[in-house]
Design a protein around this motif. Structure first.
Motif, PDB file in Angstrom:
ATOM      1  N   SER A 127      27.095  23.605 112.713  1.00  0.00           N
ATOM      2  CA  SER A 127      26.352  22.414 112.316  1.00  0.00           C
ATOM      3  C   SER A 127      24.874  22.727 112.201  1.00  0.00           C
ATOM      4  O   SER A 127      24.396  23.775 112.631  1.00  0.00           O
ATOM      5  CB  SER A 127      26.633  21.250 113.262  1.00  0.00           C
ATOM      6  N   HIS A 128      24.121  21.800 111.646  1.00  0.00           N
ATOM      7  CA  HIS A 128      22.861  22.119 110.985  1.00  0.00           C
ATOM      8  C   HIS A 128      21.626  21.539 111.643  1.00  0.00           C
ATOM      9  O   HIS A 128      20.519  21.798 111.189  1.00  0.00           O
ATOM     10  CB  HIS A 128      22.931  21.625 109.535  1.00  0.00           C
ATOM     11  N   MET A 129      21.830  20.677 112.662  1.00  0.00           N
ATOM     12  CA  MET A 129      20.685  20.074 113.339  1.00  0.00           C
ATOM     13  C   MET A 129      20.968  20.107 114.833  1.00  0.00           C
ATOM     14  O   MET A 129      22.079  19.774 115.261  1.00  0.00           O
ATOM     15  CB  MET A 129      20.523  18.609 112.918  1.00  0.00           C
ATOM     16  N   SER A 182      22.999  16.958 121.699  1.00  0.00           N
ATOM     17  CA  SER A 182      22.161  16.341 120.677  1.00  0.00           C
ATOM     18  C   SER A 182      22.656  16.704 119.289  1.00  0.00           C
ATOM     19  O   SER A 182      23.060  17.848 119.060  1.00  0.00           O
ATOM     20  CB  SER A 182      20.739  16.882 120.820  1.00  0.00           C
ATOM     21  N   LEU A 183      22.598  15.762 118.362  1.00  0.00           N
ATOM     22  CA  LEU A 183      22.798  16.027 116.933  1.00  0.00           C
ATOM     23  C   LEU A 183      24.112  16.782 116.679  1.00  0.00           C
ATOM     24  O   LEU A 183      25.151  16.360 117.117  1.00  0.00           O
ATOM     25  CB  LEU A 183      21.566  16.761 116.377  1.00  0.00           C
ATOM     26  N   GLY A 184      24.052  17.908 115.964  1.00  0.00           N
ATOM     27  CA  GLY A 184      25.289  18.637 115.649  1.00  0.00           C
ATOM     28  C   GLY A 184      26.147  17.893 114.631  1.00  0.00           C
ATOM     29  O   GLY A 184      27.371  17.993 114.648  1.00  0.00           O
ATOM     30  N   ASN A 185      25.484  17.184 113.712  1.00  0.00           N
ATOM     31  CA  ASN A 185      26.200  16.334 112.769  1.00  0.00           C
ATOM     32  C   ASN A 185      26.849  17.134 111.648  1.00  0.00           C
ATOM     33  O   ASN A 185      26.331  18.152 111.228  1.00  0.00           O
ATOM     34  CB  ASN A 185      25.227  15.333 112.134  1.00  0.00           C
ATOM     35  N   PHE A 186      27.928  16.628 111.135  1.00  0.00           N
ATOM     36  CA  PHE A 186      28.585  17.112 109.913  1.00  0.00           C
ATOM     37  C   PHE A 186      28.930  18.606 109.951  1.00  0.00           C
ATOM     38  O   PHE A 186      28.595  19.361 109.034  1.00  0.00           O
ATOM     39  CB  PHE A 186      27.691  16.854 108.677  1.00  0.00           C
TER      40      PHE A 186
END
Ligand SMILES: *[C@@H]1O[C@H](CO)[C@@H](O)[C@H](O)[C@H]1NC(C)=O
Ligand SMILES: *[C@@H]1O[C@H](CO)[C@@H](O)[C@H](O)[C@H]1NC(C)=O
Ligand SMILES: *[C@@H]1O[C@H](CO)[C@@H](O)[C@H](O)[C@H]1NC(C)=O
Ligand SMILES: *[C@@H]1O[C@H](CO)[C@@H](O)[C@H](O)[C@H]1NC(C)=O
Ligand SMILES: *[C@@H]1O[C@H](CO)[C@@H](O)[C@H](O)[C@H]1NC(C)=O
Ligand SMILES: *[C@@H]1O[C@H](CO)[C@@H](O)[C@H](O)[C@H]1NC(C)=O
Ligand SMILES: *[C@@H]1O[C@H](CO)[C@@H](O)[C@H](O)[C@H]1NC(C)=O
Ligand SMILES: *[C@@H]1O[C@H](CO)[C@@H](O)[C@H](O)[C@H]1NC(C)=O
Ligand SMILES: *[C@@H]1O[C@H](CO)[C@@H](O)[C@H](O)[C@H]1NC(C)=O
Ligand SMILES: *[C@@H]1O[C@H](CO)[C@@H](O)[C@H](O)[C@H]1NC(C)=O
Ligand SMILES: *[C@@H]1O[C@H](CO)[C@@H](O)[C@H](O)[C@H]1NC(C)=O
Ligand SMILES: *[C@@H]1O[C@H](CO)[C@@H](O)[C@H](O)[C@H]1NC(C)=O
Length: 806
Positions: free
Chosen positions: A97-99, A109-113
């Motif tokens: 993941s990208h964030m 935290s984050l780790g979206n999509f």
């Protein structure tokens, strides 16, 4: 992308060649430090006490690819402790993941999509591929991880190798696939899941273009340590193979129709396992025996269109190697304002140092142009995560090596004040985060103010913002400002049984909030003086003395029934003026350390004991030392604090007490104390930091300590100790001047850690501190070292300033 090209020779180049060259400081960056789960559990066996094992104190460092302060942060996510995405714990990989955020506690935290790359599906059947994060989790090949600034690679047990690099808002992945198997022909399937690491999604949608393979989607998620929700958008394009089919999935079922889907919270399929859903693209086996497919993921908080345009602008050609080397160059440029003469200092110490600087430059993240909350021409930084952690060392360090970025961060804090009505104490993912103690953005602002930072900062607005913290209690002081302000103004302390009908927040931490509010008010007083508000100056100076109101002079402290021999500690006090009681060692690693977090049943001190908070009078150490029976007694108390394991250096309040010996006329003891922590608690192992890195707090402590000039944040004061290198220089990017700190009689065994004499630009210098002018104007501070403490810097007139002594 309208169509896809076949993999070309360029992408098949060997990817392992050493980019590092001799003298390249990036080879001393080990971005896996602090990714272990162990924490530093070695007991310090002094005074017969055993340091308790502190569990759940992993570093949570982000190990993946990012630019300095960049928004895109790509890494492999594990299914173990994954606050920072990856952890060196041999757990399985659920996707890429990208964030991310770095070093944070709380929820991941984050780790979206996340993207997942399968080399093929069993029996060539899409429905036999694993879609959910539980099912698809794949073990990693041990030893396959290589992490460098701007680059991360890992190989999974399914023989897929993933490499990743980034620009500011775009992640670029390069997947290398193995050959096919009899029951699973090579036909890579790459899926994008509408999930995040904390599994906080409320609604989301995705669509895949069957011709280009482009996947775009959006989701609404919750921040990892705060309130509210945020929307994030992505746009993924592929390169390297032609498309076989596309579709969406939900749970473990996939189909090639429809090409889009939306998911909402249905009230039944709830957290923690929210419904897996997303889109996928299946490719034909890459031709010409090439086995690589690239995936470019553009990100935006604004819209899918902006996510796509970010990607197209930043990485138009999917060129992995040039993106990777641009990222390396960005890191070299950022870090090379500091130069070190290593002499015979070991590679390990150099790695501790440069890796610390690297980690202190990951956050806050520059989301300028990506803030949907308000329109502004001001910069927007996010992941001030949290200022309670970062005001002590991160922001002072950024002020030294990257004052331009620090000025942008301050302008961004002020723009948050302008549009949300309060400065943040903690902020992430466009949301308000939880306040841990005082309104410590006041310290960040005062620190920049006394260091004469201008760079477009509106100081009148800054003053308005800090006054708002000090005077106006917000309805929800759990996420901004201060609580208990009525009592603070009328009684001069936060009472343990406060009656506060003016706002809500956790009615705990009365001692730690009192000493932090006192210091916040001191910082406001400094700004008032500089800005010509004389009456305010008097008012806030008076309020800065409120720490005294919780000082109980006859309070003793015992450990397991044995007197420590020290009397006089901060204690809770009720509204009616009578004393409450909290064992002075409570909330230390020796007693109920883990009972003192930010929960409703927390206690009167936050993540530390009264022992520790009793030293927190940075504005008036002279008066504190007198109160605590003079310098000799104070030095013994500091020694006891450090040597009894009452102080845990993995929490940021532990930093300043390493250096407070300076105020008692014993600068040599500060230097010696720093060497007891580096490398015992700060080293190059995956467990090489003592606790959560907290967005680089531990990293910045290392750099400031090894540089030999430790700040008292909020004041124009750096306490002088010998650098851990023969010489270190730092060039101020704004003035262009270079400040050099040089040791004479340096030895890499650190026997000579005591300053005997000092010259500043050739002139004898006896004060044990120096101001920020040194860094702005440049110059040479030359320290002559010896194996014993000396008289240097010990006289009354050599000591750093205190409120009561001027
Ligand atoms: C106090 O005593 C208990 C029981 O003997 C022991 O487990 C604990 O480690 C001791 N604590 C300290 C700080 O010595
Ligand atoms: C990782 O995957 C392997 C193989 O599927 C499994 O045996 C192991 O339990 C998994 N470990 C974790 C932490 O999920
Ligand atoms: C990887 O190393 C860990 C820790 O030593 C071990 O538990 C695990 O079995 C190893 N995995 C493989 C596939 O060798
Ligand atoms: C990334 O953003 C920073 C500003 O935060 C800018 O200085 C830098 O040039 C950008 N990098 C690239 C590669 O565009
Ligand atoms: C989620 O739902 C809310 C409320 O309907 C909507 O305002 C928001 O745009 C949605 N977000 C996404 C990413 O779909
Ligand atoms: C899928 O896309 C079509 C065409 O844009 C749209 O009308 C439809 O509402 C979308 N369906 C979902 C579930 O989002
Ligand atoms: C692909 O390359 C591998 C390794 O170079 C080789 O062993 C294999 O025979 C090649 N396959 C084809 C179909 O050319
Ligand atoms: C920002 O300005 C644009 C263009 O005027 C407008 O469409 C948008 O709604 C504004 N955003 C906010 C948050 O005010
Ligand atoms: C700030 O500016 C004042 C006035 O020019 C000067 O006296 C002082 O030394 C400067 N301080 C710093 C830290 O640069
Ligand atoms: C506190 O300690 C002092 C000195 O160690 C001792 O004289 C005194 O009796 C103690 N007080 C109590 C209440 O234990
Ligand atoms: C003061 O307040 C505390 C807490 O409410 C209470 O326990 C105590 O008895 C009061 N003391 C006096 C003298 O009223
Ligand atoms: C101290 O910690 C223990 C064990 O976690 C817990 O049971 C107890 O309630 C705590 N005591 C207080 C006063 O918080």
């Amino acid at each position: 992308m309208a169509f896809l090209w076949l993999a070309c020779g360029l992408l098949a180049l060997p990817f392992d060649y050493a980019l590092a060259q001799d003298g390249d400081i990036l080879r001393y960056v080990d971005s896996l430090i602090g990714t272990g789960l162990g924490g530093m559990a070695k007991p310090q066996e002094k005074l017969g006490n055993t340091r308790s094992y502190i569990d759940n104190r992993a570093g949570h460092v982000f190990a993946g690819a990012t630019l300095p302060f960049g928004m895109a942060k790509a890494v492999a996510d594990v299914n173990g402790e994954n606050q920072g995405g990856y952890a060196s714990d041999y757990s399985n990989i659920t996707g890429f993941s990208h964030m991310h955020d770095s070093g944070t506690g709380g929820s991941p935290s984050l780790g979206n999509f996340p993207l997942v790359a399968h080399p093929g599906c069993h029996n060539d059947d899409v429905n036999e591929c694993k879609f959910t994060s539980v099912d698809r989790a794949t073990p990693q090949v041990n030893g396959s991880v290589l992490a460098e600034p701007g680059y991360f690679t890992i190989t999974l047990e399914n023989a897929v190798r993933a490499e990743m690099t980034v620009t500011n808002h775009t992640a670029l992945y390069r997947f290398s696939f193995p050959e096919g198997l009899a029951d699973m022909p090579l036909s890579p399937l790459i899926l994008a899941d509408l999930i995040d690491l904390p599994k906080s999604r409320s609604n989301a949608s995705v669509s895949v273009d069957p011709n280009s393979g482009r996947i775009v989607g959006s989701g609404a998620f919750s921040p990892s340590f705060g309130i509210g929700t945020y929307d994030l958008h992505f746009c993924t394009d592929f390169f390297g193979a032609s498309i076989r089919d596309t579709g969406v999935f939900m749970n473990n079922r996939a189909g090639s129709q429809p090409k889009n889907l939306s998911v909402v919270t249905d009230g039944v399929n709830n957290s923690p396992e929210i419904l897996p859903a997303g889109a996928w693209v299946r490719f034909k086996a890459p031709e010409n025996n090439a086995t690589q497919i690239s995936a470019r993921v553009g990100l935006s908080f604004m819209s899918t269109a902006q996510a796509c345009s970010n990607a197209e602008l930043e990485i138009p050609d999917f060129d992995f190697e040039s993106t990777r080397s641009a990222a390396r160059q960005a890191w070299t440029d950022k870090m090379s304002v500091i130069s070190v003469t290593p002499g015979s200092v070991s590679d390990e110490f150099q790695t501790i140092f440069w890796s610390g600087l690297y980690r202190a430059s990951i956050s806050p993240q520059d989301y300028t142009g990506e803030n949907p909350l308000w329109n502004s021409t001001e910069p927007y930084y996010d992941s001030f995560y949290c200022i309670w952690d970062s005001y002590r060392s991160i922001h002072p360090l950024i002020t030294l090596f990257d004052p331009e970025s620090q000025a942008l961060m301050i302008r961004s804090l002020l723009d948050i004040y302008r549009h949300e009505g309060k400065l943040p104490d903690c902020r992430m993912s466009l949301c308000k985060g939880f306040t841990q103690g005082g309104s410590n953005a006041d310290v960040v602002l005062a620190d920049a103010y006394v260091k004469n930072m201008t760079q477009g900062i509106d100081w009148a607005l800054a003053y308005e913002a800090v006054l708002s913290d000090a005077e106006d209690e917000p309805l929800n002081w759990a996420v901004e400002g201060r609580g208990g302000l009525a009592s603070w103004k009328s009684l001069g302390y936060v009472p343990a049984d406060d009656f506060d009908p003016h706002g809500v927040g956790p009615f705990t931490r009365s001692i730690s909030r009192t000493v932090e509010y006192a210091y916040n008010d001191f910082c406001i007083a400094e700004m008032a003086r500089g800005l010509g508000h004389a009456a305010d100056y008097e008012k806030y100076v008076a309020r800065s003395e409120n720490w005294r109101n919780l000082y109980k002079e006859d309070q003793n402290s015992t450990i397991n029934g044995t007197e420590t021999g020290f009397t006089g500690f901060l204690q809770p006090k009720f509204m009616n003026g009578t004393w409450g009681q909290q064992d002075p060692i409570f909330c230390s690693p020796l007693l109920n350390f883990t009972s003192c977090y930010l929960n409703p049943d927390g206690h009167e001190t936050y993540e530390g004991s009264s022992w520790l908070y009793t030293t927190y009078v940075p504005q008036d150490m002279a008066s504190l030392i007198t109160t605590l029976d003079g310098p000799d007694s104070f030095v013994r108390r500091l020694d006891y604090l450090h040597e009894s394991a009452l102080l845990y250096i993995g929490d940021e309040q532990g930093f300043l007490p390493v250096y407070q010996y300076h105020y008692a006329g014993r600068p040599g003891k500060s230097a010696a104390r720093a060497h007891t922590y580096i490398p015992s608690q700060f080293n190059t192992s995956v467990n090489g930091i003592p606790g959560n890195d907290d967005s680089g707090a531990m990293g910045s402590f290392i750099v400031l300590a090894m540089m030999g000039l430790f700040p008292n944040p909020g004041q124009n004061v750096y306490l002088i100790t010998p650098p851990f290198f023969p010489e270190i220089s730092i060039t101020n990017k704004i003035s262009g001047n270079k400040a050099t700190i040089r040791n004479v009689n340096f030895d890499a065994e650190y026997t000579n850690v005591y300053i005997q004499s000092v010259t500043l630009n050739g002139v004898a210098y006896t004060k044990n501190r120096i101001g920020h002018e040194f860094f702005v104007d440049g110059g040479v501070l030359e320290l002559t070292l010896g194996p014993e403490e000396s008289a240097w810097g010990t006289r009354y007139e050599d000591l750093p300033p205190s409120l009561s002594t001027g």
